[in-house]
Enzyme design. Structure first.
Site, PDB file in Angstrom:
ATOM      1  N   GLY A  29     -24.814 -96.642  30.626  1.00 28.81           N
ATOM      2  CA  GLY A  29     -23.335 -96.083  30.279  1.00 28.81           C
ATOM      3  C   GLY A  29     -23.257 -96.453  29.171  1.00 28.81           C
ATOM      4  O   GLY A  29     -24.130 -97.031  28.104  1.00 28.81           O
ATOM      5  N   ASN A  30     -22.285 -95.885  28.051  1.00 30.66           N
ATOM      6  CA  ASN A  30     -21.674 -96.059  26.961  1.00 30.66           C
ATOM      7  C   ASN A  30     -20.432 -95.584  26.969  1.00 30.66           C
ATOM      8  O   ASN A  30     -19.837 -94.987  27.493  1.00 30.66           O
ATOM      9  CB  ASN A  30     -22.807 -95.431  26.138  1.00 30.66           C
ATOM     10  CG  ASN A  30     -23.140 -94.451  26.549  1.00 30.66           C
ATOM     11  OD1 ASN A  30     -21.945 -92.795  26.539  1.00 30.66           O
ATOM     12  ND2 ASN A  30     -24.623 -94.097  27.074  1.00 30.66           N
ATOM     13  N   THR A  45     -27.130 -99.814  21.988  1.00 29.06           N
ATOM     14  CA  THR A  45     -27.879 -99.413  23.108  1.00 29.06           C
ATOM     15  C   THR A  45     -28.666-100.130  23.569  1.00 29.06           C
ATOM     16  O   THR A  45     -28.482-100.921  23.056  1.00 29.06           O
ATOM     17  CB  THR A  45     -28.878 -98.219  21.705  1.00 29.06           C
ATOM     18  OG1 THR A  45     -29.791 -97.787  22.921  1.00 29.06           O
ATOM     19  CG2 THR A  45     -30.183 -99.502  21.053  1.00 29.06           C
ATOM     20  N   SER A  75     -28.213 -93.963  21.910  1.00 27.05           N
ATOM     21  CA  SER A  75     -28.493 -92.842  21.898  1.00 27.05           C
ATOM     22  C   SER A  75     -27.204 -91.571  23.048  1.00 27.05           C
ATOM     23  O   SER A  75     -27.299 -90.047  21.963  1.00 27.05           O
ATOM     24  CB  SER A  75     -29.594 -92.157  22.489  1.00 27.05           C
ATOM     25  OG  SER A  75     -29.305 -92.560  23.767  1.00 27.05           O
ATOM     26  N   GLU A  76     -26.487 -91.550  23.102  1.00 29.98           N
ATOM     27  CA  GLU A  76     -25.642 -90.941  23.311  1.00 29.98           C
ATOM     28  C   GLU A  76     -24.393 -90.841  22.799  1.00 29.98           C
ATOM     29  O   GLU A  76     -22.815 -90.059  23.247  1.00 29.98           O
ATOM     30  CB  GLU A  76     -24.754 -91.380  25.481  1.00 29.98           C
ATOM     31  CG  GLU A  76     -25.700 -91.150  26.108  1.00 29.98           C
ATOM     32  CD  GLU A  76     -26.675 -89.485  26.472  1.00 29.98           C
ATOM     33  OE1 GLU A  76     -26.213 -88.605  25.570  1.00 29.98           O
ATOM     34  OE2 GLU A  76     -27.517 -89.142  27.225  1.00 29.98           O
ATOM     35  N   HIS A  95     -18.466 -93.458  29.838  1.00 33.33           N
ATOM     36  CA  HIS A  95     -20.170 -92.647  30.693  1.00 33.33           C
ATOM     37  C   HIS A  95     -20.322 -93.296  31.778  1.00 33.33           C
ATOM     38  O   HIS A  95     -20.919 -94.477  31.280  1.00 33.33           O
ATOM     39  CB  HIS A  95     -20.848 -91.847  29.439  1.00 33.33           C
ATOM     40  CG  HIS A  95     -21.973 -91.609  29.911  1.00 33.33           C
ATOM     41  ND1 HIS A  95     -21.805 -90.568  30.775  1.00 33.33           N
ATOM     42  CD2 HIS A  95     -22.834 -91.835  29.608  1.00 33.33           C
ATOM     43  CE1 HIS A  95     -23.411 -90.351  31.605  1.00 33.33           C
ATOM     44  NE2 HIS A  95     -23.798 -91.671  30.941  1.00 33.33           N
ATOM     45  N   HIS A  97     -23.105 -93.935  35.278  1.00 37.46           N
ATOM     46  CA  HIS A  97     -23.695 -93.408  36.334  1.00 37.46           C
ATOM     47  C   HIS A  97     -23.047 -93.390  37.802  1.00 37.46           C
ATOM     48  O   HIS A  97     -24.036 -94.409  38.492  1.00 37.46           O
ATOM     49  CB  HIS A  97     -25.140 -93.146  36.809  1.00 37.46           C
ATOM     50  CG  HIS A  97     -25.191 -93.062  34.827  1.00 37.46           C
ATOM     51  ND1 HIS A  97     -26.918 -93.399  34.717  1.00 37.46           N
ATOM     52  CD2 HIS A  97     -24.787 -92.767  34.062  1.00 37.46           C
ATOM     53  CE1 HIS A  97     -27.078 -92.952  33.584  1.00 37.46           C
ATOM     54  NE2 HIS A  97     -26.135 -92.196  32.865  1.00 37.46           N
ATOM     55  N   HIS A 158     -27.064 -86.512  36.133  1.00 34.96           N
ATOM     56  CA  HIS A 158     -26.990 -87.806  34.761  1.00 34.96           C
ATOM     57  C   HIS A 158     -25.784 -87.919  35.154  1.00 34.96           C
ATOM     58  O   HIS A 158     -26.142 -89.588  35.773  1.00 34.96           O
ATOM     59  CB  HIS A 158     -26.300 -87.062  33.533  1.00 34.96           C
ATOM     60  CG  HIS A 158     -26.849 -87.810  32.329  1.00 34.96           C
ATOM     61  ND1 HIS A 158     -26.606 -87.586  31.224  1.00 34.96           N
ATOM     62  CD2 HIS A 158     -26.300 -89.494  32.990  1.00 34.96           C
ATOM     63  CE1 HIS A 158     -26.240 -88.617  30.347  1.00 34.96           C
ATOM     64  NE2 HIS A 158     -26.481 -89.589  31.113  1.00 34.96           N
TER      65      HIS A 158
END
Ligand SMILES: [Zn+2]
Length: 260
Positions: A29-30, A45, A75-76, A95, A97, A158
């Site tokens: 996640g981010n 990260t 990285s997203e 973001h 999951h 994803h």
């Protein structure tokens, strides 16, 4: 709008809640949010969202360049940057999951039927973006195809991404789609969702308009794909979205089909 220190507190709070609710595991996640000076704050990260502190937040410019030494963003981040470019109204991106929503995304299923009134009124349909290799340009490209019309998007195989005018708003949308996905999952164990009738949905749209709620993703996604077709007679609602003429709706849908 919150100052940087306040925004960092909010961002940490959202990250901790994502972890507490099981919407992220390990370093998944981010989260990001725009600052008053036209940059953004985001999670670094390789950090669990459950243990983040202020030193795990990095300030970046909107070209993706770090404004602090020694810290690397997720990285997203390109997906976040693409969303801010596509949606000037958005000030925060989450973001994660979440397992039920990601289960649908892994099964190749969008959450695009009109089932629960609160979802119809707040998010409309939740589309499924095509699969993209993580941390490549494929992910922002896949999300860009949908984010202009939706505040919440499932990412194939994803997870999910949500946006809002604040971190709290983006977080609640993530919480909302996970709750919705869970309910749809249970309904399918019990024989499947009863899809709201066109008349029932129409009444919700009228309520939504009366309360001046967002109409970014109006109409039934499945219906739109059929370009005003019969839509199997069950979910078809509005060909046109709120405030849209027939011609505007036709142009929107044709563009969507051409984009594939
Ligand atoms: Zn992810």
């Amino acid at each position: 709008m919150p100052s940087d220190p306040d925004l960092i507190d909010e961002l940490l709070d959202v990250c901790h809640r994502l972890h507490r609710l099981g919407m992220v595991a390990a370093n998944d996640g981010n989260v990001s949010a725009l600052t008053n000076d036209g940059n953004l704050l985001t999670s670094v990260t390789n950090i669990s969202k459950g243990v983040m502190t202020a030193r795990h937040v990095v300030k970046m410019d909107l070209q993706g360049r770090p404004l602090e030494d020694g810290k690397k963003p997720s990285s997203e981040l390109p997906m976040h940057l693409a969303i801010y470019r596509d949606r000037p109204d958005v000030r925060a991106v989450v973001h994660a999951h979440p397992p039920y929503a990601t289960g649908f995304a892994a099964a190749g299923l969008a959450l695009d039927k009109c089932v629960l009134p609160e979802i119809v009124m707040t998010l409309g349909s939740i589309p499924l973006a095509e699969y993209g290799t993580p941390s490549t340009e494929e992910v922002p490209e896949a999300v860009s195809r949908w984010i202009g019309q939706a505040d919440a998007v499932l990412l194939s195989n994803h997870g999910a991404v949500t946006v809002g005018a604040s971190l709290e708003e983006a977080f609640y949308k993530m919480e909302r789609i996970e709750h919705y996905a869970k309910i749809c999952y249970f309904a399918r164990q019990l024989g499947g969702e009863r899809v709201l009738t066109p008349t029932e949905v129409q009444k919700l749209y009228e309520l939504r308009d009366a309360y001046a709620m967002s109409n970014r993703n109006p109409g039934c996604w499945s219906c739109d794909q059929l370009i005003g077709g019969s839509c199997l007679g069950e979910t078809c609602v509005n060909f046109t979205g709120a405030g849209e003429t027939f011609e505007q709706a036709a142009r929107r849908i044709i563009q969507r089909v051409l984009r594939g």
